[in-house]
Scaffold this active site. Structure first.
Site, mmCIF file in Angstrom:
data_model
loop_
_atom_site.group_PDB
_atom_site.id
_atom_site.type_symbol
_atom_site.label_atom_id
_atom_site.label_comp_id
_atom_site.label_asym_id
_atom_site.label_seq_id
_atom_site.Cartn_x
_atom_site.Cartn_y
_atom_site.Cartn_z
ATOM 1 N N HIS A 144 0.832 -1.194 0.000
ATOM 2 C CA HIS A 144 0.000 0.000 0.000
ATOM 3 C C HIS A 144 0.873 1.254 0.000
ATOM 4 C CE1 HIS A 144 -0.315 0.690 4.692
ATOM 5 N NE2 HIS A 144 0.918 0.612 4.284
ATOM 6 N N HIS A 181 -1.499 -10.643 -1.739
ATOM 7 C CA HIS A 181 -0.623 -10.335 -2.868
ATOM 8 C C HIS A 181 -1.189 -9.256 -3.787
ATOM 9 C CE1 HIS A 181 1.463 -13.831 -1.409
ATOM 10 N NE2 HIS A 181 2.480 -13.554 -2.208
HETATM 11 NI NI NI Z 1 2.613 0.823 5.513
#
Ligand code: NI
Length: 135
Positions: free
Chosen positions: A15, A81
């Site tokens: 992220h 993933h």
């Molecule tokens: Ni992080």
């Protein structure tokens, strides 16, 4: 008499935390390493807890095989993933913080579970940092 049963699961995901309206410097200062423009990964540990009455016949609160499969199909398939920002539409305009990921997971599972069962989701982003959401 109500008992809480829990199932542990795991997924890896990447992220980037940032607020699109903020300038780069502010994003970098606020989010630190989690603001890395080229993303970074976490080994997320998930604990899903379900609380409810013990069925007098089966002795179960919930069939753990069912719960395991539910987490696999509904959560791991969506998140494992994956790049959360790019691959999961929900996070295209929601910051993929541990807090928001826990709400995302909770809402999906809540929808699938019997209304008589209470649900709580605990998500570890690192071994020391974790969040909990119970609705
Ligand atoms: Ni992080």
């Amino acid at each position: 008499m109500e008992v809480t049963v829990s199932r542990k699961a795991h997924f890896n995901a990447a992220h980037r935390l940032y607020v699109p309206d903020w300038p780069d410097t502010k994003n970098s200062q606020f989010f630190g390493k989690c603001n890395n423009p080229n993303y970074h990964g976490h080994n997320y540990e998930l604990i899903v807890s379900v609380k409810g009455k013990i069925d007098p016949i089966t002795g179960y609160v919930i069939d753990m095989g069912y719960l395991k499969q539910l987490i696999k199909n509904e959560i791991e398939e969506r998140l494992d993933h994956k790049n959360l920002n790019l691959d999961v539409p929900y996070f295209s305009n929601v910051v993929p913080s541990a807090e928001n990921i826990s709400v995302y997971i909770y809402d999906i599972l809540r929808n699938e579970l019997d209304k008589d069962l209470s649900l709580s989701v605990r998500l570890y982003e690192t071994p020391r940092n974790f969040v909990e959401y119970s609705g």
